[in-house]
Design a protein around this motif. Structure first.
Motif, mmCIF file in Angstrom:
data_model
loop_
_atom_site.group_PDB
_atom_site.id
_atom_site.type_symbol
_atom_site.label_atom_id
_atom_site.label_comp_id
_atom_site.label_asym_id
_atom_site.label_seq_id
_atom_site.Cartn_x
_atom_site.Cartn_y
_atom_site.Cartn_z
ATOM 1 N N ASP A 21 0.891 -1.119 -0.180
ATOM 2 C CA ASP A 21 0.049 -0.098 0.115
ATOM 3 C C ASP A 21 0.869 1.262 -0.058
ATOM 4 O O ASP A 21 1.272 1.811 -0.940
ATOM 5 C CB ASP A 21 -0.829 -0.190 1.190
ATOM 6 N N ASP A 27 -7.529 2.523 -1.635
ATOM 7 C CA ASP A 27 -6.586 2.027 -2.949
ATOM 8 C C ASP A 27 -7.380 1.464 -3.866
ATOM 9 O O ASP A 27 -7.025 1.646 -5.193
ATOM 10 C CB ASP A 27 -5.515 0.883 -2.489
ATOM 11 N N VAL A 40 -0.421 -9.374 0.621
ATOM 12 C CA VAL A 40 -1.258 -8.141 0.406
ATOM 13 C C VAL A 40 -0.861 -7.202 1.504
ATOM 14 O O VAL A 40 -1.082 -7.609 2.639
ATOM 15 C CB VAL A 40 -2.413 -8.407 0.117
ATOM 16 N N GLY A 41 -0.457 -6.038 1.343
ATOM 17 C CA GLY A 41 -0.256 -4.939 2.546
ATOM 18 C C GLY A 41 0.707 -5.481 3.724
ATOM 19 O O GLY A 41 1.473 -6.364 3.132
ATOM 20 N N LEU A 47 -3.988 -2.818 2.668
ATOM 21 C CA LEU A 47 -4.650 -2.410 1.535
ATOM 22 C C LEU A 47 -5.803 -1.913 2.022
ATOM 23 O O LEU A 47 -6.726 -2.759 2.405
ATOM 24 C CB LEU A 47 -4.607 -3.501 0.620
#
Length: 75
Positions: A21, A27, A40-41, A47
């Motif tokens: 992110d 986002d 993810v993130g 995120l």
């Protein structure tokens, strides 16, 4: 990651590495979001999404912060 606005549409994100992110803003804004990535993130920077449904194909961890309620269709 920058910002993706596709209200009412489907968005797919794919990365062979981590999908990071980097800011506190939303986002991805979309009807549905599908993500394929190594991770993810991050624990301190998830995120940020505003989606109705989310599908994840992630080998590692996924940190997602949703603005509203969502349905996880695959994790």
């Amino acid at each position: 990651m920058g910002s993706i606005v596709a209200a009412g549409q489907a968005v797919s994100l794919s990365s062979t590495g981590a999908l990071l992110d980097g800011d506190p803003e939303i986002d991805v804004t979309a009807q549905s979001l599908s993500i394929t990535a190594a991770s993810v993130g991050a624990g301190n920077d998830a995120l940020d999404t505003d989606v109705a449904s989310l599908s994840l194909n992630v080998r590692g961890v996924a940190y997602v912060n949703e603005a509203n309620a969502l349905t996880v269709t695959s994790a």
